[in-house]
Design a protein around this motif. Structure first.
Motif, PDB file in Angstrom:
ATOM      1  N   LEU A   1      -3.947  47.314 -23.002  1.00  0.00           N
ATOM      2  CA  LEU A   1      -3.854  46.430 -21.850  1.00  0.00           C
ATOM      3  C   LEU A   1      -2.859  45.304 -22.082  1.00  0.00           C
ATOM      4  CD1 LEU A   1      -5.523  46.643 -19.209  1.00  0.00           C
ATOM      5  CD2 LEU A   1      -6.845  44.718 -20.027  1.00  0.00           C
ATOM      6  N   ALA A   2      -2.125  44.934 -21.034  1.00  0.00           N
ATOM      7  CA  ALA A   2      -1.297  43.724 -21.039  1.00  0.00           C
ATOM      8  C   ALA A   2      -2.014  42.680 -20.190  1.00  0.00           C
ATOM      9  CB  ALA A   2       0.079  44.025 -20.478  1.00  0.00           C
ATOM     10  N   SER A   3      -1.528  41.453 -20.215  1.00  0.00           N
ATOM     11  CA  SER A   3      -2.149  40.398 -19.420  1.00  0.00           C
ATOM     12  C   SER A   3      -2.065  40.751 -17.933  1.00  0.00           C
ATOM     13  CB  SER A   3      -1.457  39.055 -19.666  1.00  0.00           C
ATOM     14  OG  SER A   3      -1.727  38.601 -20.973  1.00  0.00           O
ATOM     15  N   LEU A   4      -3.124  40.444 -17.209  1.00  0.00           N
ATOM     16  CA  LEU A   4      -3.152  40.781 -15.793  1.00  0.00           C
ATOM     17  C   LEU A   4      -3.983  39.762 -15.027  1.00  0.00           C
ATOM     18  CD1 LEU A   4      -6.134  42.340 -15.022  1.00  0.00           C
ATOM     19  CD2 LEU A   4      -5.109  43.984 -16.578  1.00  0.00           C
TER      20      LEU A   4
ATOM     21  N   GLU B   1       2.133  34.333 -24.339  1.00  0.00           N
ATOM     22  CA  GLU B   1       3.516  34.736 -24.555  1.00  0.00           C
ATOM     23  C   GLU B   1       3.710  35.393 -25.914  1.00  0.00           C
ATOM     24  OE1 GLU B   1       6.320  31.534 -24.151  1.00  0.00           O
ATOM     25  OE2 GLU B   1       7.703  32.857 -23.091  1.00  0.00           O
ATOM     26  N   ASP B   2       3.040  34.857 -26.973  1.00  0.00           N
ATOM     27  CA  ASP B   2       3.241  35.432 -28.311  1.00  0.00           C
ATOM     28  C   ASP B   2       2.241  36.541 -28.649  1.00  0.00           C
ATOM     29  OD1 ASP B   2       0.820  34.234 -29.055  1.00  0.00           O
ATOM     30  OD2 ASP B   2       1.753  32.641 -30.237  1.00  0.00           O
ATOM     31  N   GLY B   3       1.342  36.875 -27.690  1.00  0.00           N
ATOM     32  CA  GLY B   3       0.431  37.987 -27.901  1.00  0.00           C
ATOM     33  C   GLY B   3      -0.868  37.636 -28.590  1.00  0.00           C
ATOM     34  N   THR B   4      -1.084  36.353 -28.885  1.00  0.00           N
ATOM     35  CA  THR B   4      -2.357  35.956 -29.495  1.00  0.00           C
ATOM     36  C   THR B   4      -3.506  36.279 -28.545  1.00  0.00           C
ATOM     37  OG1 THR B   4      -1.272  34.162 -30.702  1.00  0.00           O
ATOM     38  CG2 THR B   4      -3.666  34.036 -30.477  1.00  0.00           C
TER      39      THR B   4
ATOM     40  N   PRO C   1      -2.407  34.237  -6.348  1.00  0.00           N
ATOM     41  CA  PRO C   1      -1.944  33.696  -7.638  1.00  0.00           C
ATOM     42  C   PRO C   1      -0.524  33.155  -7.587  1.00  0.00           C
ATOM     43  CG  PRO C   1      -2.025  36.104  -7.679  1.00  0.00           C
ATOM     44  CD  PRO C   1      -2.689  35.674  -6.415  1.00  0.00           C
ATOM     45  N   TYR C   2       0.273  33.645  -6.647  1.00  0.00           N
ATOM     46  CA  TYR C   2       1.654  33.160  -6.570  1.00  0.00           C
ATOM     47  C   TYR C   2       1.712  31.709  -6.106  1.00  0.00           C
ATOM     48  CZ  TYR C   2       3.009  38.006  -7.221  1.00  0.00           C
ATOM     49  OH  TYR C   2       3.184  39.270  -7.741  1.00  0.00           O
ATOM     50  N   PHE C   3       0.619  31.209  -5.536  1.00  0.00           N
ATOM     51  CA  PHE C   3       0.548  29.816  -5.121  1.00  0.00           C
ATOM     52  C   PHE C   3      -0.348  28.989  -6.038  1.00  0.00           C
ATOM     53  CE2 PHE C   3       1.543  31.984  -1.076  1.00  0.00           C
ATOM     54  CZ  PHE C   3       2.702  31.310  -0.752  1.00  0.00           C
TER      55      PHE C   3
ATOM     56  N   VAL D   1       2.003  33.772 -14.231  1.00  0.00           N
ATOM     57  CA  VAL D   1       2.154  34.880 -13.287  1.00  0.00           C
ATOM     58  C   VAL D   1       3.284  35.810 -13.719  1.00  0.00           C
ATOM     59  CG1 VAL D   1       2.883  35.459 -10.931  1.00  0.00           C
ATOM     60  CG2 VAL D   1       1.165  33.694 -11.301  1.00  0.00           C
ATOM     61  N   SER D   2       4.389  35.224 -14.171  1.00  0.00           N
ATOM     62  CA  SER D   2       5.542  36.040 -14.555  1.00  0.00           C
ATOM     63  C   SER D   2       5.264  36.883 -15.794  1.00  0.00           C
ATOM     64  CB  SER D   2       6.763  35.146 -14.805  1.00  0.00           C
ATOM     65  OG  SER D   2       6.592  34.379 -15.987  1.00  0.00           O
TER      66      SER D   2
END
Length: 439
Positions: free
Chosen positions: A51-54, A133-136, A147-149, A156-157
């Protein structure tokens, strides 16, 4: 079985039906096939534990928390959970510290699930960013808001966004049937007969919210007097008593609030009186402030109808005054009258466009001075102010050619009347004046 396992099972037993019936794996999942259907990206990622962040975005009762718990059961890593309404910066720092330890000592990834992530302020969200960002941390955020607001743009990115929708009526009915049959977690230990129209009614009133439907079903089962043979019969009358009002997700400060008012205004602008009336009823039903609605109607009358029908603004203002004077529920009637008038009126946004262009010129064009003949002659008569001014009423037709705009803008045209309603006549009259002025 240790004391902690006993406590866990005791809590599960006492939890609401909706919580007890959460599916434990994707094979038992109902609905949201566009997100977790077989062979979708998220389905494969969960199955492979890659899984990646979601961020999961959708209204209540659509499965955001359930999906996070399925991920917790499927992952070989560490799973941490917190609710943004109760957690603070220290909880975030503790989670980061635990994630670092798990990674350094055991080579275990940490999945951090944050329910209602939009409730975190900017500083709290920023604290997560370096470690996502660093995967911790692998972040799973759940939110009822766009979420875009409402979520940090950097988070979000770095996350995949999945939107969950209200469940279909048939899907909610399926979940209720499953709860009635399940003897371990559901209501299957009871002798219950549920009429089909009762289940359909509950599903319809739940409005796609599985939690609302299941909890209403449980209320019906536990509060209905059994027949002499011990059977509990859930018919339409029983169902209606357990969920008397349709469940609407309508946070007055949230994204859904703005979605609904946007649909309302666009329906009036688009000349669809039926849709406009529906969204008015939806807002009133959900408890929206009628004065807020009235203000939007007044704005729409000026912005989208304008001089195509000048009476629209008068009707809107009268409705705003009436609803403040008489209140609800009767205030819904003048509001409806104004909505229908504006939706059916000829449309023009010429006034809206004109003032916008004029405001841009005020901001961007430097004016040395106003035309001298238009300036006040009272204190400036010795400077020649007001000299040469032509009083329009002294001339035929109450009009005389004369420059009114400053020199820097003398040829500017802001107001361009349309072809609808009264504005067509205004266009013809103004065209003659402008044509005469330009001769």
């Amino acid at each position: 079985m240790d004391i902690f396992e006993n406590n866990r099972k005791s809590h599960q037993k006492n939890a609401p039906l909706a919580a007890r019936m959460r599916p434990s794996n994707l094979d038992d999942w109902v609905g949201q096939s566009h997100v977790v259907g077989k062979n979708t990206l998220l389905y494969r990622a969960i199955k492979a534990d890659r899984l990646a962040s979601l961020i999961l975005y959708g209204p209540p009762g659509t499965g955001k928390t359930t999906l996070a718990q399925i991920i917790a059961g499927a992952t070989d890593g560490v799973f941490l959970q917190m609710n943004a309404t109760a957690a603070g910066i220290k909880d975030i720092q503790r989670a980061i510290s635990d994630a670092k330890t798990a990674l350094e000592l055991y080579s275990k990834r940490t999945i951090l699930f944050i329910d209602e992530i939009h409730r975190f302020n900017k500083a709290q969200q920023d604290a997560l960013l370096p470690y996502v960002e660093d995967g911790t941390l692998i972040l799973i955020g759940a939110t009822t808001e766009n979420p875009y607001f409402e979520v940090n743009k950097a988070l979000v990115s770095r996350s995949m966004i999945f939107e969950l929708f209200p469940l279909a009526l048939e899907e909610v009915v399926t979940l209720m049937r499953r709860a009635l049959a399940d003897k371990e977690k559901g209501l299957g230990y009871m002798d219950i007969t549920a009429d089909e129209d009762a289940l359909t009614f509950l599903a319809d009133r739940a409005n796609g919210d599985a939690r609302a439907a299941l909890n209403a079903l449980e209320l019906a089962a536990l509060t209905t007097e059994p027949a002499p043979n011990g059977r509990v019969i859930i018919n339409l009358e029983v169902a209606a008593a357990c969920i008397q009002k349709r469940t609407l997700f309508f946070d007055k400060n949230g994204d859904n609030h703005y979605d609904t008012i946007s649909a309302f205004i666009k329906s009036m602008r688009g000349s669809d009186p039926d849709a406009a009336l529906y969204y008015l009823a939806r807002m009133l039903y959900a408890g929206e402030d009628p004065k807020f609605i009235a203000r939007r109607i007044v704005i729409c009358a000026a912005e989208d109808v304008g001089n195509a029908d000048p009476h629209a603004l008068l009707v809107a203002q009268a409705a705003a005054q009436a609803v403040e004077f008489i209140g609800l529920p009767e205030g819904r009637i003048p509001l409806a009258q104004a909505v229908l008038y504006i939706a059916c009126a000829p449309k023009s946004n010429a006034a809206y466009v004109a003032i916008g262009e004029a405001m841009q010129d005020v901001e961007n064009v430097q004016i040395k001075s106003l035309p001298s003949h238009l300036r006040d002659a009272g204190k400036g008569n010795k400077l020649g102010h007001g000299e040469g001014y032509k009083y329009a009423h002294d001339f035929a037709g109450h009009y005389v050619r004369q420059q009114y705009l400053p020199d820097e803008l003398k040829d500017r045209v802001y107001y361009r009347p349309g072809e609808n309603g009264v504005e067509k006549k205004i266009k013809e009259a103004l065209g003659k004046l402008r044509g005469e002025k330009n001769n």
